[in-house]
Design an enzyme around this catalytic site. Structure first.
Site, PDB file in Angstrom:
ATOM      1  N   GLU A 688       0.825  -1.215   0.000  1.00  0.00           N
ATOM      2  CA  GLU A 688       0.000   0.000   0.000  1.00  0.00           C
ATOM      3  C   GLU A 688       0.861   1.267   0.000  1.00  0.00           C
ATOM      4  O   GLU A 688       0.540   2.247  -0.675  1.00  0.00           O
ATOM      5  CB  GLU A 688      -0.939  -0.008   1.201  1.00  0.00           C
ATOM      6  CG  GLU A 688      -1.903  -1.177   1.247  1.00  0.00           C
ATOM      7  CD  GLU A 688      -2.724  -1.317  -0.022  1.00  0.00           C
ATOM      8  OE1 GLU A 688      -2.983  -0.300  -0.704  1.00  0.00           O
ATOM      9  OE2 GLU A 688      -3.107  -2.458  -0.357  1.00  0.00           O
ATOM     10  N   ASP A 753       3.552  -4.917  -5.381  1.00  0.00           N
ATOM     11  CA  ASP A 753       3.955  -6.199  -4.785  1.00  0.00           C
ATOM     12  C   ASP A 753       5.467  -6.278  -4.614  1.00  0.00           C
ATOM     13  O   ASP A 753       5.971  -6.681  -3.556  1.00  0.00           O
ATOM     14  CB  ASP A 753       3.491  -7.354  -5.678  1.00  0.00           C
ATOM     15  CG  ASP A 753       2.038  -7.732  -5.455  1.00  0.00           C
ATOM     16  OD1 ASP A 753       1.452  -7.278  -4.463  1.00  0.00           O
ATOM     17  OD2 ASP A 753       1.488  -8.479  -6.283  1.00  0.00           O
TER      18      ASP A 753
END
Length: 852
Positions: A688, A753
């Site tokens: 995030e 990721d």
């Protein structure tokens, strides 16, 4: 490893060492005693007991013959007993020393959390697989057998498993009698009770829906059915007035999409935004939406700019691609049958005729109405999707602003070019919507954000409506509204929905009513539910740990940025500032547990346990009015989701990450060891944080404003580096579908990721240097903290999916789990070192993609 009935059980640490040492000690004692007896027996034949004794020096009573041995043993019984006791004490002492020595040498974590994590990892793994060739199989090979997919799910993973458990927790709380709770919590319980009271729902029948239709300006059943011999040529219907009422009373978009959107270039103010329908079903997701729409530009932009999620928890069927002709062909006849039966229920309830000839005529009219609705719906969906375009990393995300008169002039021209009659629409719509609020619009100053694609849709929609008979427009709006309301009424209509839903989605079981109702209450009153299930120790125990983790992750990203050679110094400084300014919303809002604040949050909502449908409508009305009333207020940091959602969010326009409290529990956190926590939740939070700087985040500065803050040279370097990721992920292939991953579509998520993994690993190393080495995980004593970190990361993405679910996954922004687990690890050199992967192996390729 030991095996017991097919379950792998880790050996007790040091067990073999202890057993071997004990056996050695016992063998020594036994051998000594045997030698002593042998010497005694030898003395019988030689006349001596030892080489140092003579016959003259024998003690009285020494055995000299075989017959005297027994008497000798009897006389020395006490000495023998003492000797045996001494030997036993020596054995116990030795075992204790070995155990203490082993524990001192291997510091084991024997907490409940560690044992649970060890068991979970052990049963999920397929240790026959080579971690350097297929790490996903190595980590998750046995996960599916231990977590069978429920029939109600097309895919099942840790996120869905946890969300389902949250719904059970919510259900149990809503069922409990509690005292001294805020009014809003009691309202949540009353709403649940009303949802569960199917007897009252059946008794009330269609009355709540019909009463609502009347307030919207709609009939009890479509006029198109012509149950009362209507003259279609003279029929009039104010479709715009009804669309306005549907928006203000139900919070639902039909034909026109409207939202209040934070200004892209000034995040402190709000803007009006219009386009194609966005909120097509504001009601709780007791059943998932059956209708699929094309790509909606307004919705795409909101998803693209506002919220970037770690995982779409439930595979909602509207995510399935409209590109699948086979799917459309399969669904079309079922849709027609469903709408036919839906309308028939209302016609029978309203007409009640027993005339067989009249009944047959009405039945034919209902069939015609269902076919007409499906065709109209297809036409309008085509208008929504035909003008959509993919959002590219190179695109200018600036959205044009128009006055309402400019929009009207543009759409009028399109209508007239299509040989239609222009009609004022947009000013009347906005006035009608804001009429329920305290806001008076200034149509000269209050400009409207409309993308080029949405402006095209609005114009074509106006032209389409101009040419469509009023009776068909009424039919279209009637079905759209009734479809979302009816499922919250009688058993007959709920069964009808489920019957139509199952054949197109492969479901064989119905979610229990209690879970459906818990889900519905959670959707509508999430903060009240969160208050009820909030952990009282969270603020003082868990939250500080998460804040520390987030700070360490941000520091790690800053260090990675410092090492980045593709960023110039000015861009690096701006990036550091954005990292520093990034805000974190952890667990639940700080105000949630303050006295009176929850009731203030839900002020205006009125819940009655006997009126379930009206409860939902009332909540939507109150929420709509509150949003409208805040139009001129300065924007404040808001929670992107309820604390009960198993997800995490990054809001680029507020430079904020949101981490709900249910994400701060097993299986994402509280795993016993920091290496496991950072490998799971740490990588999620890092994901995030990285979103603030990926292909979307790079457009927004530290204040969430879409202003240029990267240098041109840095942007060019970034775009060049993204090609590596696009190529890498585009090579991932799903043989069952004969399809590849879309590396361009999934680019932002793949960057996040990879960045999140690197940040979390760096944060773990820093954390362990500061705190000291962590204990060993039982059964995994041979693994280093780095290996456990990667194992925890791989386990995070364990799951099982049907072919249809995988096909759906290929249409969204996230890469399927298999490749999420392996893609970032293939780009991580430290993973290859940790598992000693040879160069050229699948998990240690010659080329790696790295940005952060």
């Amino acid at each position: 490893m030991l095996h017991n009935r097919g379950v792998i059980i880790p050996q007790v640490p040091g067990q073999q060492v202890i057993l071997a040492a004990t056996q050695l000690r016992l063998d020594h004692v036994t051998a000594s005693f045997a030698a002593h007896c042998k010497r005694k027996l030898a003395a019988v034949g030689t006349g001596s007991v030892s080489s140092h004794s003579s016959r003259d020096s024998r003690e009285p009573g020494d055995p000299t013959t075989a017959t005297s041995i027994l008497s000798w043993l009897i006389r020395h019984k006490r000495k023998l007993i003492i000797s045996v006791i001494f030997v036993l004490l020596m054995i116990v002492s030795s075992m204790t020393s070995i155990i203490l020595l082993h524990k001192k040498r291997v510091n084991l974590c024997e907490s409940t959390e560690c044992l649970r994590s060890a068991a979970n990892l052990a049963v999920s793994m397929d240790t026959r697989a080579d971690p350097c060739e297929d790490f996903y199989q190595y980590t998750c090979g046995n996960w599916a057998s231990d977590h069978p997919r429920p029939d109600a799910y097309q895919s099942y993973d840790w996120f869905q498993d946890k969300q389902l458990k949250v719904y059970f927790l919510v259900r149990d709380f809503l069922n409990r009698n509690t005292s001294h709770q805020p009014k809003a919590v009691q309202q949540a319980k009353d709403m649940y009770k009303g949802c569960m009271d199917t007897e009252t729902l059946d008794k009330r029948g269609l009355k709540p829906v019909i009463a609502t239709l009347e307030t919207l300006g709609l009939p009890p059943y479509p006029t198109y059915i012509n149950a009362t011999d209507v003259d279609y040529s003279a029929y009039t219907f104010d479709w715009l007035d009804t669309v306005i009422k549907v928006k203000t009373q139900l919070g639902m978009d039909v034909l026109i999409g409207f939202d209040i959107f934070t200004d892209l270039k000034n995040s402190t103010v709000s803007k009006l935004m219009m386009g194609s329908p966005e909120v097509t079903n504001p009601f709780p997701s007791t059943y998932r939406e059956r209708q699929r729409h094309g790509k909606r530009t307004l919705k795409n932009l909101i998803d693209f700019l506002e919220l970037t999620t770690t995982r779409d928890i439930i595979h909602k069927i509207e995510r399935q691609s409209d590109k699948s002709e086979d799917l459309d062909e399969k669904i079309a006849p079922i849709d027609k049958l469903f709408y036919r039966e839906l309308m028939k229920v209302f016609v029978v309830d309203g007409c009640g005729t027993k005339d067989s000839k009249r009944t047959e005529e009405l039945n034919e009219n209902v069939i015609a109405a269902a076919n007409e609705y499906v065709e109209t719906h297809s036409d309008i969906s085509e208008l929504e999707s035909s003008n959509s375009s993919e959002i590219d990393d190179n695109d200018d995300l600036t959205i044009p602003e128009y006055t309402v008169d400019e929009i009207q002039a543009y759409t009028d021209a399109v209508v007239e070019n299509n040989n239609g009659t222009a009609t004022p629409i947009w000013k009347k719509y906005l006035k009608g919507v804001f009429n329920v609020s305290n806001i008076v619009l200034d149509f000269e100053k209050d400009k409207i954000l409309v993308t080029d694609e949405d402006l095209e849709y609005m114009s074509l929609m106006a032209a389409y409506v101009d040419k469509t008979p009023p009776v068909i427009l009424e039919l279209y709006i009637w079905v759209k509204v009734v479809e979302v309301m009816s499922v919250h009424t009688t058993t007959e209509l709920r069964t009808l929905f489920q019957t139509a839903y199952d054949p197109t989605h492969g479901h064989k079981s119905v979610t229990p009513r209690s879970v459906q109702c818990a889900n519905a209450v959670n959707d509508m009153l999430g903060m009240a539910v969160s208050y009820g299930i909030a952990d009282p120790h969270f603020v003082n125990v868990t939250k500080p740990k998460i804040i520390t983790m987030i700070d360490e992750l941000k520091d790690s990203l800053a260090r990675l940025i410092k090492q980045a050679k593709w960023m110039d110094d000015n861009t690096k400084i701006a990036t550091y500032q954005k990292i520093i300014e990034m805000k974190s919303l952890v667990g639940f809002p700080d105000w949630l547990l303050e006295e009176g604040r929850l009731d203030e949050y839900y002020e205006g909502i009125d819940i009655d346990a006997k009126t379930h449908l009206e409860n939902i409508i009332n909540i939507n009305q109150v929420k709509t009015i509150k949003v409208l009333n805040k139009f001129r207020e300065p924007n404040n940091i808001t929670w992107a989701t309820d604390p009960t959602e198993v997800n995490a969010y990054h809001t680029v326009r507020e430079n904020t990450i949101t981490v709900p409290m249910v994400m701060l529990q097993y299986p994402f956190f509280n795993l016993g060891l920091d290496s496991l926590n950072y490998g799971s939740l740490g990588t999620v939070l890092g994901h995030e944080i990285t979103h603030g700087f990926d292909s979307v985040g790079r457009h927004f500065d530290k204040n969430g404003n879409m202003l240029p803050w990267w240098s041109n040279s840095t942007i060019v370097s970034f775009i060049n580096m993204t090609r590596c990721f696009i190529d890498q992920y585009s090579k991932y292939y799903l043989p069952d579908l004969d399809k590849h991953v879309d590396g361009k579509q999934t680019l932002a998520e793949n960057i996040a990721d990879n960045g999140g993994l690197r940040e979390a690993l760096a944060a773990l190393k820093h954390h362990l240097r500061k705190r000291g080495p962590e204990p060993k995980l039982p059964g995994f004593e041979h693994m280093t903290p780095e290996q456990l970190f990667f194992l925890s990361y791989g386990n995070l993405w364990c799951g099982v999916s049907t072919k249809d679910a995988l096909k759906s996954d290929l249409e969204v922004a996230h890469t399927p789990y298999l490749f999420r687990a392996q893609g970032a690890l293939q780009n991580n050199e430290e993973f290859a070192r940790a598992f000693h992967c040879r160069p050229g192996s699948n998990m240690n390729p010659g080329k790696r993609c790295i940005i952060f």
